[in-house]
Design a protein around this motif. Structure first.
Motif, PDB file in Angstrom:
ATOM      1  N   VAL A  32       0.860  -1.169   0.000  1.00  0.00           N
ATOM      2  CA  VAL A  32       0.000   0.000   0.000  1.00  0.00           C
ATOM      3  C   VAL A  32       0.902   1.226   0.000  1.00  0.00           C
ATOM      4  O   VAL A  32       1.920   1.259   0.704  1.00  0.00           O
ATOM      5  CB  VAL A  32      -0.893   0.025   1.255  1.00  0.00           C
ATOM      6  N   ILE A  33       0.556   2.222  -0.785  1.00  0.00           N
ATOM      7  CA  ILE A  33       1.329   3.457  -0.820  1.00  0.00           C
ATOM      8  C   ILE A  33       0.436   4.615  -0.370  1.00  0.00           C
ATOM      9  O   ILE A  33      -0.691   4.766  -0.862  1.00  0.00           O
ATOM     10  CB  ILE A  33       1.886   3.767  -2.217  1.00  0.00           C
ATOM     11  N   ASN A  34       0.954   5.374   0.550  1.00  0.00           N
ATOM     12  CA  ASN A  34       0.240   6.538   1.067  1.00  0.00           C
ATOM     13  C   ASN A  34       1.072   7.796   0.889  1.00  0.00           C
ATOM     14  O   ASN A  34       2.296   7.738   0.859  1.00  0.00           O
ATOM     15  CB  ASN A  34      -0.045   6.371   2.563  1.00  0.00           C
ATOM     16  N   TRP A  35       0.383   8.903   0.814  1.00  0.00           N
ATOM     17  CA  TRP A  35       1.027  10.210   0.913  1.00  0.00           C
ATOM     18  C   TRP A  35       0.556  10.852   2.213  1.00  0.00           C
ATOM     19  O   TRP A  35      -0.648  10.891   2.496  1.00  0.00           O
ATOM     20  CB  TRP A  35       0.644  11.111  -0.252  1.00  0.00           C
ATOM     21  N   TYR A  36       1.520  11.347   2.977  1.00  0.00           N
ATOM     22  CA  TYR A  36       1.247  12.107   4.179  1.00  0.00           C
ATOM     23  C   TYR A  36       1.840  13.496   4.001  1.00  0.00           C
ATOM     24  O   TYR A  36       2.664  13.729   3.110  1.00  0.00           O
ATOM     25  CB  TYR A  36       1.897  11.449   5.403  1.00  0.00           C
ATOM     26  N   ARG A  37       1.443  14.381   4.882  1.00  0.00           N
ATOM     27  CA  ARG A  37       2.071  15.698   4.873  1.00  0.00           C
ATOM     28  C   ARG A  37       2.207  16.196   6.305  1.00  0.00           C
ATOM     29  O   ARG A  37       1.488  15.767   7.210  1.00  0.00           O
ATOM     30  CB  ARG A  37       1.267  16.699   4.044  1.00  0.00           C
ATOM     31  N   GLN A  38       3.142  17.115   6.466  1.00  0.00           N
ATOM     32  CA  GLN A  38       3.319  17.739   7.764  1.00  0.00           C
ATOM     33  C   GLN A  38       3.670  19.203   7.564  1.00  0.00           C
ATOM     34  O   GLN A  38       4.687  19.531   6.940  1.00  0.00           O
ATOM     35  CB  GLN A  38       4.400  17.040   8.586  1.00  0.00           C
ATOM     36  N   ALA A  39       2.816  20.057   8.097  1.00  0.00           N
ATOM     37  CA  ALA A  39       3.047  21.490   8.057  1.00  0.00           C
ATOM     38  C   ALA A  39       3.747  21.901   9.355  1.00  0.00           C
ATOM     39  O   ALA A  39       3.632  21.208  10.370  1.00  0.00           O
ATOM     40  CB  ALA A  39       1.721  22.228   7.912  1.00  0.00           C
ATOM     41  N   PRO A  40       4.447  23.008   9.334  1.00  0.00           N
ATOM     42  CA  PRO A  40       5.137  23.465  10.550  1.00  0.00           C
ATOM     43  C   PRO A  40       4.172  23.596  11.720  1.00  0.00           C
ATOM     44  O   PRO A  40       3.108  24.215  11.598  1.00  0.00           O
ATOM     45  CB  PRO A  40       5.695  24.829  10.133  1.00  0.00           C
ATOM     46  N   GLY A  41       4.531  22.993  12.830  1.00  0.00           N
ATOM     47  CA  GLY A  41       3.722  23.085  14.035  1.00  0.00           C
ATOM     48  C   GLY A  41       2.471  22.227  14.030  1.00  0.00           C
ATOM     49  O   GLY A  41       1.651  22.324  14.948  1.00  0.00           O
ATOM     50  N   LYS A  42       2.323  21.394  13.004  1.00  0.00           N
ATOM     51  CA  LYS A  42       1.116  20.568  12.918  1.00  0.00           C
ATOM     52  C   LYS A  42       1.468  19.087  12.913  1.00  0.00           C
ATOM     53  O   LYS A  42       2.615  18.707  12.691  1.00  0.00           O
ATOM     54  CB  LYS A  42       0.316  20.927  11.670  1.00  0.00           C
ATOM     55  N   GLU A  43       0.449  18.284  13.140  1.00  0.00           N
ATOM     56  CA  GLU A  43       0.636  16.839  13.149  1.00  0.00           C
ATOM     57  C   GLU A  43       0.817  16.315  11.712  1.00  0.00           C
ATOM     58  O   GLU A  43       0.338  16.905  10.738  1.00  0.00           O
ATOM     59  CB  GLU A  43      -0.595  16.167  13.769  1.00  0.00           C
ATOM     60  N   HIS A  44       1.482  15.166  11.652  1.00  0.00           N
ATOM     61  CA  HIS A  44       1.557  14.404  10.417  1.00  0.00           C
ATOM     62  C   HIS A  44       0.129  13.990  10.045  1.00  0.00           C
ATOM     63  O   HIS A  44      -0.614  13.508  10.912  1.00  0.00           O
ATOM     64  CB  HIS A  44       2.362  13.149  10.751  1.00  0.00           C
ATOM     65  N   GLU A  45      -0.286  14.171   8.787  1.00  0.00           N
ATOM     66  CA  GLU A  45      -1.648  13.772   8.424  1.00  0.00           C
ATOM     67  C   GLU A  45      -1.675  13.083   7.067  1.00  0.00           C
ATOM     68  O   GLU A  45      -0.897  13.410   6.171  1.00  0.00           O
ATOM     69  CB  GLU A  45      -2.588  14.980   8.424  1.00  0.00           C
ATOM     70  N   LEU A  46      -2.595  12.134   6.959  1.00  0.00           N
ATOM     71  CA  LEU A  46      -2.750  11.391   5.717  1.00  0.00           C
ATOM     72  C   LEU A  46      -3.391  12.275   4.655  1.00  0.00           C
ATOM     73  O   LEU A  46      -4.369  12.970   4.924  1.00  0.00           O
ATOM     74  CB  LEU A  46      -3.621  10.156   5.954  1.00  0.00           C
ATOM     75  N   VAL A  47      -2.846  12.219   3.457  1.00  0.00           N
ATOM     76  CA  VAL A  47      -3.409  12.940   2.321  1.00  0.00           C
ATOM     77  C   VAL A  47      -4.218  11.990   1.438  1.00  0.00           C
ATOM     78  O   VAL A  47      -5.373  12.258   1.093  1.00  0.00           O
ATOM     79  CB  VAL A  47      -2.309  13.614   1.481  1.00  0.00           C
ATOM     80  N   ALA A  48      -3.599  10.873   1.083  1.00  0.00           N
ATOM     81  CA  ALA A  48      -4.242   9.921   0.184  1.00  0.00           C
ATOM     82  C   ALA A  48      -3.524   8.589   0.283  1.00  0.00           C
ATOM     83  O   ALA A  48      -2.359   8.520   0.670  1.00  0.00           O
ATOM     84  CB  ALA A  48      -4.196  10.442  -1.248  1.00  0.00           C
ATOM     85  N   GLY A  49      -4.233   7.521  -0.108  1.00  0.00           N
ATOM     86  CA  GLY A  49      -3.637   6.196  -0.111  1.00  0.00           C
ATOM     87  C   GLY A  49      -4.185   5.374  -1.249  1.00  0.00           C
ATOM     88  O   GLY A  49      -5.309   5.618  -1.728  1.00  0.00           O
ATOM     89  N   ILE A  50      -3.395   4.404  -1.703  1.00  0.00           N
ATOM     90  CA  ILE A  50      -3.822   3.529  -2.783  1.00  0.00           C
ATOM     91  C   ILE A  50      -3.366   2.123  -2.456  1.00  0.00           C
ATOM     92  O   ILE A  50      -2.224   1.889  -2.063  1.00  0.00           O
ATOM     93  CB  ILE A  50      -3.270   4.027  -4.139  1.00  0.00           C
ATOM     94  N   LYS A  64     -10.406  15.977  -0.832  1.00  0.00           N
ATOM     95  CA  LYS A  64     -11.303  15.363  -1.819  1.00  0.00           C
ATOM     96  C   LYS A  64     -11.714  16.368  -2.888  1.00  0.00           C
ATOM     97  O   LYS A  64     -12.050  17.514  -2.590  1.00  0.00           O
ATOM     98  CB  LYS A  64     -12.544  14.795  -1.123  1.00  0.00           C
ATOM     99  N   GLY A  65     -11.653  15.901  -4.109  1.00  0.00           N
ATOM    100  CA  GLY A  65     -11.983  16.763  -5.233  1.00  0.00           C
ATOM    101  C   GLY A  65     -10.812  17.571  -5.737  1.00  0.00           C
ATOM    102  O   GLY A  65     -10.890  18.205  -6.796  1.00  0.00           O
ATOM    103  N   ARG A  66      -9.723  17.575  -5.000  1.00  0.00           N
ATOM    104  CA  ARG A  66      -8.547  18.366  -5.395  1.00  0.00           C
ATOM    105  C   ARG A  66      -7.309  17.496  -5.610  1.00  0.00           C
ATOM    106  O   ARG A  66      -6.252  18.015  -6.003  1.00  0.00           O
ATOM    107  CB  ARG A  66      -8.232  19.418  -4.321  1.00  0.00           C
ATOM    108  N   VAL A  67      -7.439  16.207  -5.362  1.00  0.00           N
ATOM    109  CA  VAL A  67      -6.255  15.362  -5.434  1.00  0.00           C
ATOM    110  C   VAL A  67      -6.605  14.009  -6.032  1.00  0.00           C
ATOM    111  O   VAL A  67      -7.718  13.501  -5.849  1.00  0.00           O
ATOM    112  CB  VAL A  67      -5.643  15.189  -4.021  1.00  0.00           C
ATOM    113  N   THR A  68      -5.664  13.451  -6.771  1.00  0.00           N
ATOM    114  CA  THR A  68      -5.804  12.103  -7.319  1.00  0.00           C
ATOM    115  C   THR A  68      -4.501  11.360  -7.092  1.00  0.00           C
ATOM    116  O   THR A  68      -3.431  11.866  -7.446  1.00  0.00           O
ATOM    117  CB  THR A  68      -6.115  12.150  -8.820  1.00  0.00           C
ATOM    118  N   ILE A  69      -4.621  10.172  -6.509  1.00  0.00           N
ATOM    119  CA  ILE A  69      -3.445   9.324  -6.329  1.00  0.00           C
ATOM    120  C   ILE A  69      -3.524   8.186  -7.339  1.00  0.00           C
ATOM    121  O   ILE A  69      -4.599   7.647  -7.598  1.00  0.00           O
ATOM    122  CB  ILE A  69      -3.339   8.790  -4.884  1.00  0.00           C
ATOM    123  N   SER A  70      -2.391   7.844  -7.910  1.00  0.00           N
ATOM    124  CA  SER A  70      -2.354   6.747  -8.870  1.00  0.00           C
ATOM    125  C   SER A  70      -0.998   6.062  -8.751  1.00  0.00           C
ATOM    126  O   SER A  70      -0.055   6.620  -8.190  1.00  0.00           O
ATOM    127  CB  SER A  70      -2.577   7.263 -10.292  1.00  0.00           C
TER     128      SER A  70
END
Length: 119
Positions: A32-50, A64-70
């Motif tokens: 399984v492949i996921n994308w996460y992100r982390q902004a300064p001062g914020k928690e690690h969060e899931l963006v998308a997974g496939i 949702k509606g702004r991102v596509t994972i492939s």
């Protein structure tokens, strides 16, 4: 095991970016492949997974509606196409590969790629 992200950069609000995650050192199609992100001062969060076989993608509500994972299993690469980007999307984006081995889940991470949304 190596995951290498690319494609980050500076983009204006409303713009688009495509991130890539090239993987090597393991059987890519098993993970399984996921994308996460982390902004300064914020928690690690899931963006998308496939899933390993593709299909049934999973997206965070805020993307949702702004991102596509492939994924392209022939190229051992996963893509994250993002559009209508907002300043709050500014973060380091990380690629994560995940596989279940028995009762355990193994996780591997890339080094991250910076996305900055600003005018």
């Amino acid at each position: 095991v190596q995951l290498v992200e690319s494609g980050g950069g500076l983009v204006q609000p409303g713009g688009s970016l495509r991130l890539s995650c090239a993987v090597s050192g393991f059987t890519f199609s098993n993970y399984v492949i996921n994308w996460y992100r982390q902004a300064p001062g914020k928690e690690h969060e899931l963006v998308a997974g496939i899933p390993a076989a593709g299909g049934n993608t999973n997206y965070a509500d805020y993307m949702k509606g702004r991102v596509t994972i492939s994924r392209d299993n022939a190229k051992n690469t996963v893509y994250l196409q993002m559009s209508s980007l907002k300043p709050e999307d500014t973060a380091v984006y990380y690629c994560n590969a995940q596989v279940r081995v028995g009762a355990n889940i193994l996780n591997y991470w890339g080094q991250g790629t910076q996305v900055t949304v600003s005018s």
